[in-house]
Design an enzyme around this catalytic site. Structure first.
Site, PDB file in Angstrom:
ATOM      1  CG  HIS A  25     -15.324 -26.384 -28.966  1.00  0.00           C
ATOM      2  ND1 HIS A  25     -14.453 -26.126 -29.994  1.00  0.00           N
ATOM      3  CD2 HIS A  25     -14.747 -25.885 -27.838  1.00  0.00           C
ATOM      4  CE1 HIS A  25     -13.394 -25.488 -29.512  1.00  0.00           C
ATOM      5  NE2 HIS A  25     -13.550 -25.334 -28.210  1.00  0.00           N
ATOM      6  CG  ASN A  84      -9.928 -25.545 -28.238  1.00  0.00           C
ATOM      7  OD1 ASN A  84     -10.458 -25.040 -29.228  1.00  0.00           O
ATOM      8  ND2 ASN A  84     -10.303 -25.275 -27.004  1.00  0.00           N
ATOM      9  CB  CYS A 136     -14.762 -22.248 -28.648  1.00  0.00           C
ATOM     10  SG  CYS A 136     -13.121 -21.903 -28.019  1.00  0.00           S
TER      11      CYS A 136
HETATM   12  O1  UT7 Z   1     -12.519 -23.926 -26.062  1.00  0.00           O
HETATM   13  C1  UT7 Z   1     -12.793 -23.803 -24.714  1.00  0.00           C
HETATM   14  C2  UT7 Z   1     -11.520 -23.601 -24.089  1.00  0.00           C
HETATM   15  N1  UT7 Z   1     -11.086 -24.323 -23.004  1.00  0.00           N
HETATM   16  C3  UT7 Z   1     -11.380 -25.562 -22.565  1.00  0.00           C
HETATM   17  O2  UT7 Z   1     -12.198 -26.256 -23.035  1.00  0.00           O
HETATM   18  C4  UT7 Z   1     -10.584 -26.050 -21.395  1.00  0.00           C
HETATM   19  C5  UT7 Z   1     -11.408 -26.808 -20.401  1.00  0.00           C
HETATM   20  N2  UT7 Z   1     -10.535 -27.330 -19.356  1.00  0.00           N
HETATM   21  C6  UT7 Z   1      -9.750 -28.398 -19.564  1.00  0.00           C
HETATM   22  O3  UT7 Z   1      -9.744 -28.998 -20.635  1.00  0.00           O
HETATM   23  C7  UT7 Z   1      -8.905 -28.882 -18.396  1.00  0.00           C
HETATM   24  O4  UT7 Z   1      -9.287 -28.199 -17.228  1.00  0.00           O
HETATM   25  C8  UT7 Z   1      -7.369 -28.677 -18.628  1.00  0.00           C
HETATM   26  C9  UT7 Z   1      -6.888 -29.649 -19.695  1.00  0.00           C
HETATM   27  C10 UT7 Z   1      -7.081 -27.259 -19.045  1.00  0.00           C
HETATM   28  C11 UT7 Z   1      -6.612 -28.989 -17.344  1.00  0.00           C
HETATM   29  O5  UT7 Z   1      -6.892 -30.304 -16.924  1.00  0.00           O
HETATM   30  P1  UT7 Z   1      -7.298 -30.581 -15.385  1.00  0.00           P
HETATM   31  O6  UT7 Z   1      -7.451 -32.036 -15.252  1.00  0.00           O
HETATM   32  O7  UT7 Z   1      -8.510 -29.707 -15.112  1.00  0.00           O
HETATM   33  O8  UT7 Z   1      -6.024 -30.126 -14.629  1.00  0.00           O
HETATM   34  P2  UT7 Z   1      -5.904 -28.997 -13.493  1.00  0.00           P
HETATM   35  O9  UT7 Z   1      -6.032 -27.631 -14.073  1.00  0.00           O
HETATM   36  O10 UT7 Z   1      -6.808 -29.382 -12.378  1.00  0.00           O
HETATM   37  O11 UT7 Z   1      -4.393 -29.200 -13.031  1.00  0.00           O
HETATM   38  C12 UT7 Z   1      -3.967 -30.418 -12.441  1.00  0.00           C
HETATM   39  C13 UT7 Z   1      -2.461 -30.365 -12.298  1.00  0.00           C
HETATM   40  C14 UT7 Z   1      -1.958 -29.049 -11.696  1.00  0.00           C
HETATM   41  O12 UT7 Z   1      -0.863 -29.358 -10.870  1.00  0.00           O
HETATM   42  P3  UT7 Z   1      -1.057 -29.454  -9.273  1.00  0.00           P
HETATM   43  O13 UT7 Z   1      -1.584 -28.112  -8.871  1.00  0.00           O
HETATM   44  O14 UT7 Z   1      -2.047 -30.555  -9.061  1.00  0.00           O
HETATM   45  O15 UT7 Z   1       0.319 -29.764  -8.812  1.00  0.00           O
HETATM   46  C15 UT7 Z   1      -1.467 -28.283 -12.888  1.00  0.00           C
HETATM   47  O16 UT7 Z   1      -0.447 -27.364 -12.578  1.00  0.00           O
HETATM   48  O17 UT7 Z   1      -1.864 -30.458 -13.603  1.00  0.00           O
HETATM   49  C16 UT7 Z   1      -0.933 -29.387 -13.762  1.00  0.00           C
HETATM   50  N3  UT7 Z   1      -0.861 -29.049 -15.180  1.00  0.00           N
HETATM   51  C17 UT7 Z   1      -0.023 -29.664 -16.016  1.00  0.00           C
HETATM   52  N4  UT7 Z   1       0.897 -30.630 -15.829  1.00  0.00           N
HETATM   53  C18 UT7 Z   1       1.589 -31.049 -16.892  1.00  0.00           C
HETATM   54  C19 UT7 Z   1      -1.592 -28.141 -15.849  1.00  0.00           C
HETATM   55  N5  UT7 Z   1      -1.220 -28.149 -17.145  1.00  0.00           N
HETATM   56  C20 UT7 Z   1      -0.258 -29.075 -17.272  1.00  0.00           C
HETATM   57  C21 UT7 Z   1       0.505 -29.549 -18.345  1.00  0.00           C
HETATM   58  N6  UT7 Z   1       1.403 -30.534 -18.129  1.00  0.00           N
HETATM   59  N7  UT7 Z   1       0.363 -29.077 -19.606  1.00  0.00           N
END
Ligand code: UT7
Length: 317
Positions: free
Chosen positions: A244, A274, A114
């Site tokens: 980004h 993204n 990215c």
């Molecule tokens: O270009 C660079 C590439 N990447 C990035 O910039 C990504 C950077 N990270 C992020 O943007 C965020 O960490 C995410 C959007 C990927 C995830 O958001 P988060 O607030 O950090 O969520 P999390 O990973 O802490 O997950 C929270 C909960 C989990 O469930 P439990 O364990 O609390 O029951 C996940 O399983 O949300 C769940 N979850 C979802 N639920 C519904 C993860 N993805 C999804 C989804 N829909 N798509």
């Protein structure tokens, strides 16, 4: 050392719009979760006949046309991508052919995930120091829909396809302050390439989202502070910040850490998700076409992503 200026921009997005509800038909997710946690509402996915080359070509043509730049003025073409259609020939060589660029062009693909477009600007600057009377065409192009795992809700809802391009010229009087870095990490964000087994390629993006989030909110403000300090200006003297486009919450964190109003941080990730190396040039083109940019304005571009890599650049529009 010369500065650089972007003299024109272009972008190319696939026509197919995929909404959060469409994603909810594939994996256990919801429009509400995706919107609240990321700010993304839709993304574009390439049709079977579209690929990194066709999107790059569309963006590059738009940039050349909008700037009235004849192909023979291009001395180098750089394509930032980690989803090339072919490794050889590289995407840049295919653009040379299809855009009718001169054969004495430097044609290079670069992969810093990215952060690729920002790294590309730095390479462009180096090339322009050696050959200031021609331009460098810098393109970011990705078809991430071909490398996401549509059973992994933690990644597949985040990414989209598209391309953006910029024609870059030497500008001896213009500032160009740049910082970047890399911290090798094969766990936080990974997409396989040619494997030891020699079997068929099936690259898939794997990511520890929380880890990448932490990395971004730590690294990006520091990189931005570094370029403004080096340029001898305060954060409030920057007219636009363009980060980004990965997650609206990351951008909000960056704005808060820098004590700058969120309105100065352009965002279009709600529409495209993204798009990795394409996100900054697509956004730049939207800002440019939308009349948000005026010559002389100070602009900070900042990227982060797989590698892990990061970079920030301060330049004048
Ligand atoms: O270009 C660079 C590439 N990447 C990035 O910039 C990504 C950077 N990270 C992020 O943007 C965020 O960490 C995410 C959007 C990927 C995830 O958001 P988060 O607030 O950090 O969520 P999390 O990973 O802490 O997950 C929270 C909960 C989990 O469930 P439990 O364990 O609390 O029951 C996940 O399983 O949300 C769940 N979850 C979802 N639920 C519904 C993860 N993805 C999804 C989804 N829909 N798509």
């Amino acid at each position: 050392m010369t500065g650089i200026k972007i003299i024109s921009t272009g972008s190319c997005l696939p026509r197919r719009v995929v909404t959060n509800d469409d994603m909810a038909a594939l994996v256990e997710t919801s429009d509400q979760w995706i919107t609240q946690r990321t700010g993304i509402r839709r993304r574009r996915f390439a049709a079977p006949e579209e690929d990194t080359v066709s999107l790059a070509l569309g963006a590059a043509r738009a940039a050349l046309e909008s700037g009235g730049v004849p192909p023979e003025k291009i001395g180098a073409v750089l394509v930032a991508t980690f989803t090339p259609s072919t490794l050889v020939p590289n995407t840049a060589c295919l653009l040379q052919q299809q855009l009718g660029l001169p054969q004495d062009v430097t044609a290079l693909d670069l992969n810093s995930a990215c952060s690729g477009f920002l790294y590309g600007l730095r390479v462009a600057r180096g090339l322009l120091c050696q050959e200031p009377d021609r331009y460098v065409l810098v393109v970011g192009s990705e078809v991430l829909s071909r490398v996401v795992d549509f059973t992994d809700r933690g990644t597949c809802v985040l990414f989209g396809d598209g391309a953006g391009a910029a024609v870059v010229a030497a500008a001896p009087e213009a500032p160009f302050v740049w910082t970047a870095g890399a911290r090798g990490d094969a766990q936080a964000l990974r997409c396989a390439g040619i494997t030891g087994s020699g079997g068929p390629l099936s690259p898939v993006v794997q990511m520890d989202g929380r880890e990448v989030f932490r990395f971004a909110v730590d690294t990006v403000p520091r990189a931005i502070r570094r370029v403004t300090e080096e340029a001898g200006i305060s954060g409030s003297q920057v007219d636009w910040y363009l980060c980004h486009q990965a997650n609206a919450r990351i951008i909000a964190h960056v704005a808060k850490t820098l004590a700058q109003p969120e309105e100065k941080f352009f965002m279009n990730l709600s529409e495209y998700g993204n798009t990795s190396a394409a996100s900054i040039p697509i956004a730049l083109d939207e800002m440019n076409r939308g009349g948000l940019l005026r010559r002389g304005q100070k602009l900070v571009l900042a990227g982060f992503g797989g590698g892990l890599t990061w970079g920030a650049a301060l330049m004048e529009w």
